[in-house]
Write a protein that holds these residues in place. Structure first.
Motif, short mmCIF file in Angstrom:
data_model
loop_
_atom_site.label_atom_id
_atom_site.label_comp_id
_atom_site.label_asym_id
_atom_site.label_seq_id
_atom_site.Cartn_x
_atom_site.Cartn_y
_atom_site.Cartn_z
N THR A 95 0.85 -1.18 0.00
CA THR A 95 0.00 0.00 0.00
C THR A 95 0.89 1.24 0.00
O THR A 95 2.08 1.17 0.33
N SER A 96 0.30 2.39 -0.35
CA SER A 96 1.07 3.64 -0.33
C SER A 96 1.55 3.94 1.09
O SER A 96 2.65 4.47 1.29
N GLU A 97 0.75 3.56 2.09
CA GLU A 97 1.17 3.76 3.48
C GLU A 97 2.41 2.95 3.80
O GLU A 97 3.33 3.42 4.48
N GLU A 98 2.46 1.72 3.29
CA GLU A 98 3.60 0.85 3.55
C GLU A 98 4.85 1.35 2.84
O GLU A 98 5.95 1.29 3.39
N VAL A 99 4.70 1.84 1.60
CA VAL A 99 5.85 2.39 0.88
C VAL A 99 6.36 3.64 1.59
O VAL A 99 7.57 3.82 1.76
N LEU A 156 7.06 -6.45 -4.34
CA LEU A 156 7.92 -5.26 -4.50
C LEU A 156 7.88 -4.79 -5.95
O LEU A 156 7.72 -3.60 -6.23
N LYS A 157 8.03 -5.72 -6.88
CA LYS A 157 7.97 -5.35 -8.30
C LYS A 157 6.56 -4.91 -8.69
O LYS A 157 6.38 -3.99 -9.49
N ALA A 158 5.56 -5.55 -8.11
CA ALA A 158 4.17 -5.31 -8.53
C ALA A 158 3.63 -3.96 -8.08
O ALA A 158 2.70 -3.44 -8.69
N THR A 159 4.22 -3.37 -7.05
CA THR A 159 3.62 -2.18 -6.43
C THR A 159 3.51 -1.00 -7.39
O THR A 159 2.42 -0.49 -7.66
N ALA A 160 4.62 -0.52 -7.92
CA ALA A 160 4.58 0.64 -8.82
C ALA A 160 3.81 0.33 -10.09
O ALA A 160 3.11 1.19 -10.63
N LEU A 161 3.93 -0.92 -10.58
CA LEU A 161 3.18 -1.30 -11.79
C LEU A 161 1.68 -1.30 -11.52
O LEU A 161 0.88 -0.96 -12.39
N SER A 162 1.30 -1.66 -10.29
CA SER A 162 -0.11 -1.61 -9.90
C SER A 162 -0.61 -0.18 -9.90
O SER A 162 -1.72 0.11 -10.38
N TRP A 163 0.18 0.75 -9.36
CA TRP A 163 -0.21 2.16 -9.35
C TRP A 163 -0.40 2.67 -10.78
O TRP A 163 -1.37 3.35 -11.09
#
Length: 367
Positions: A148-152, A307-314
């Motif tokens: 989540t953005s909070e976790e990042v 980790l890889k999926a996060t920015a791609l999800s955004w």
């Protein structure tokens, strides 16, 4: 000591053991008898194969040997009756992924290791049908959730702050780099260079690696995969600048370059080793850092691939075009040559899109 998952020589020795069960059934053994150095022959035969594939096929071959041993059967040469008996057991246990893996391993044994067969069993209609059905029936893959953005934001804060042990702070920086560079654990296990392209508070951290999932494509072209992360994240202070300082504290100086694992594993007395942290260790480390930073237990369902999926999800949720997502995900694109997929300049515009997306998350215009 290293396991076969981390050490090529251990993997090659494992294959030597498999070959020794039936020397007459493998053409590779003829080369060993001629040359005398079994390890060197196996290494040459497996040249160009990823260590992950070499180990995966060895595990399945060992499983087949174990089954045949308990049933009083001879595993090699590969025969229809023995293969059917083994697959029937897998079907009864509903191990659908293992059935497909078995046929892939048989192809590997025949076409790579030179295993002999009783007839053309790989073209057997029954086996092909069973594999097709198993592929359809296999359960849905449990994919990792993105952070989540909070976790990042939490991970960035831990890198920027000074509450962590220097090693934990550095590891946290590696994990944030993986988020913004859209990098797998395997992508950073053996980097050729780590470069900082920064002016003031703006810029990028760039890792060059030839040891990655698509290296067979890039390697044939003499091309490396470039993992590029913007140093500005969700926090006002750039996480990338703090990461460089965290690296210096543990004796890694990115401005002078860096080679080997970006995140090496540790000895029990907190010394760096030459081997990388694996996927399971990465996930456990991230979860522990989030536990400390959030002050509570993070949501379940996270693995290292998140980790890889996060920015791609955004990027996907924000509605950016497919071509932008393909470039940022280091995927091949329809109508593009492999050379173009690896080009540094091709990433420039998508990286600006990524930075715009990160900024919109940071200022709250995109939730």
């Amino acid at each position: 000591t290293k396991s076969s998952a981390e050490d090529p020589e251990a993997a090659y020795r494992r294959w030597l053991c498999i070959l020794s069960h039936a020397p007459e059934a493998f053409s590779v053994n003829e080369l060993i008898l001629e040359g005398g150095n079994g390890l060197a022959v196996v290494e040459a035969v497996l040249g160009g194969k990823s260590l992950n594939t070499v180990n995966k096929r060895a595990r399945r071959a060992c499983n087949m040997l174990k089954f045949c041993g308990t049933q009083g059967l001879k595993c090699f040469p590969l025969s229809k009756n023995n293969l059917v008996a083994y697959i029937e057991e897998l079907r009864a246990a509903k191990k659908f992924a293992a059935i497909r893996d078995t046929l892939e391993t048989c192809n590997f044994l025949v076409h790579v290791m030179g295993a002999s067969t009783e007839g053309n069993i790989l073209a057997n209609p029954w086996l092909k049908g069973v594999v097709r059905k198993a592929t359809i029936e296999r359960p849905e893959v449990n994919q990792s959730r993105p952070l989540t953005s909070e976790e990042v934001y939490c991970l960035e804060s831990l890198v920027i702050g000074d509450s962590l042990h220097p090693i934990d702070r550095y590891a946290c920086g590696v994990f944030v780099f993986q988020v913004y560079a859209r990098a797998r654990v395997s992508d950073i296990r053996n980097v050729a260079a780590m470069l900082a392209d920064i002016k003031g508070r703006v810029g990028y951290l760039e890792v060059k690696t030839v040891d990655h999932k698509a290296k067979r494509v890039g390697g044939q072209l003499g091309l490396a995969l470039l993992l590029i992360a913007p140093v500005q994240g969700l926090r006002e202070k750039p996480w990338g600048l703090a990461f460089i300082e965290a690296a210096k504290a543990v004796h890694f100086d990115f401005r002078q370059g860096h080679g080997g694992p970006l995140l090496p594993a540790l000895t029990p007395d907190q010394k760096w080793t030459a081997r990388p942290v694996n996927t399971r260790g990465t996930a456990a480390w991230v979860i522990e850092l989030l536990r400390k930073g959030l002050g509570r237990e993070p949501e379940g369902g996270f693995t290292s691939h998140g980790l890889k999926a996060t920015a791609l999800s955004w990027i996907a949720k924000a509605g950016y075009p497919e071509e932008v997502r393909s470039v940022l995900g280091h995927h091949s694109m329809k109508g593009k040559r492999s050379l173009e997929s690896y080009a540094r300049d091709l990433q420039s515009a998508p990286l600006r899109d990524l930075e715009a997306c990160i900024k919109s998350v940071a200022n709250g215009t995109f939730r």
